[in-house]
Design an enzyme around this catalytic site. Structure first.
Site, PDB file in Angstrom:
ATOM      1  N   GLU A   4      11.534 -13.731   0.310  1.00 12.78           N
ATOM      2  CA  GLU A   4      10.193 -13.969  -0.771  1.00 12.78           C
ATOM      3  C   GLU A   4      10.987 -14.047  -2.564  1.00 12.78           C
ATOM      4  OE1 GLU A   4       6.403 -11.824  -2.843  1.00 12.78           O
ATOM      5  OE2 GLU A   4       6.755 -11.738  -0.770  1.00 12.78           O
TER       6      GLU A   4
ATOM      7  N   ASP B 128       4.222  -3.665   2.663  1.00 13.52           N
ATOM      8  CA  ASP B 128       5.377  -4.252   2.709  1.00 13.52           C
ATOM      9  C   ASP B 128       5.621  -5.238   3.776  1.00 13.52           C
ATOM     10  OD1 ASP B 128       6.017  -2.956  -0.436  1.00 13.52           O
ATOM     11  OD2 ASP B 128       5.632  -1.584   0.545  1.00 13.52           O
TER      12      ASP B 128
ATOM     13  N   ASP C 285      10.454  -8.696   2.482  1.00 16.49           N
ATOM     14  CA  ASP C 285       9.772  -8.604   1.153  1.00 16.49           C
ATOM     15  C   ASP C 285      10.449  -7.711  -0.145  1.00 16.49           C
ATOM     16  OD1 ASP C 285       7.498  -8.672  -0.711  1.00 16.49           O
ATOM     17  OD2 ASP C 285       6.951  -6.724   0.403  1.00 16.49           O
TER      18      ASP C 285
END
Length: 171
Positions: free
Chosen positions: A71, A143, A12
């Site tokens: 991502e 996160d 991420d």
């Protein structure tokens, strides 16, 4: 034919905090291997990007994922913020490619849908489902949870593709 064990690093990306999470799948069983937040803080962008690169490379070296799930950058209202986030994502991507890993890209919508069942899930819902799917004692930091969710999304996508492929071979 069932898929053999697969270890995936989910990422991420963030310009101040990049979440990383390694998940191993063996059949339908998912196992948490590692998760962390790479905190690069404030300051000049160049050194922050170098720390993201090194942090991702270290996770790859230490935990040996075969594949990486990253991502995609969401569309931000602030073009400058989106550009900086794109640089952070690029640093993580470069570390994965430099380590000669297969890289897959997923939108936040795809990740949330794969893990929670809806693309409109909030951070707390993602954290809770990651905790449940991996059998963790507590919710991981947001996160890290997003990174683990990205890895889980990739594993589910691979498993579905394998099932479809095996059915096409039979039929």
């Amino acid at each position: 034919m069932p898929m053999t064990a697969l270890r995936v690093l989910g990422i991420d990306p963030g310009s101040r905090i990049t979440g990383v999470g390694v998940v191993e799948a063996d059949g339908q069983a998912l196992r948490h291997i590692h998760s962390a937040c790479i905190r690069v803080g404030e300051g000049d962008l160049g050194p922050r990007l170098a720390r993201i690169y090194r942090g991702v490379a270290d996770v790859i070296d230490q935990h040996g994922p075969e594949e990486v799930a990253l991502e995609q950058v969401f569309l931000a209202r602030n073009p400058h913020a989106a550009l900086v986030l794109g640089h952070a994502r690029g640093s993580a991507l470069l570390a994965a490619v430099h380590s000669q890993r297969v890289v897959a890209h997923y939108s936040a919508l795809e990740i949330k849908r794969a893990v929670v069942g809806t693309g409109r899930a909030g951070k707390a819902q993602v954290q809770y489902m990651v905790k449940m799917l991996l059998g963790l004692e507590r919710n991981p930091p947001a996160d890290a949870a997003d990174a683990l969710a990205c890895a889980i999304c990739h594993i589910h996508t691979r498993q579905m593709a394998a099932r479809v492929s095996s059915r096409e071979q039979v039929g």
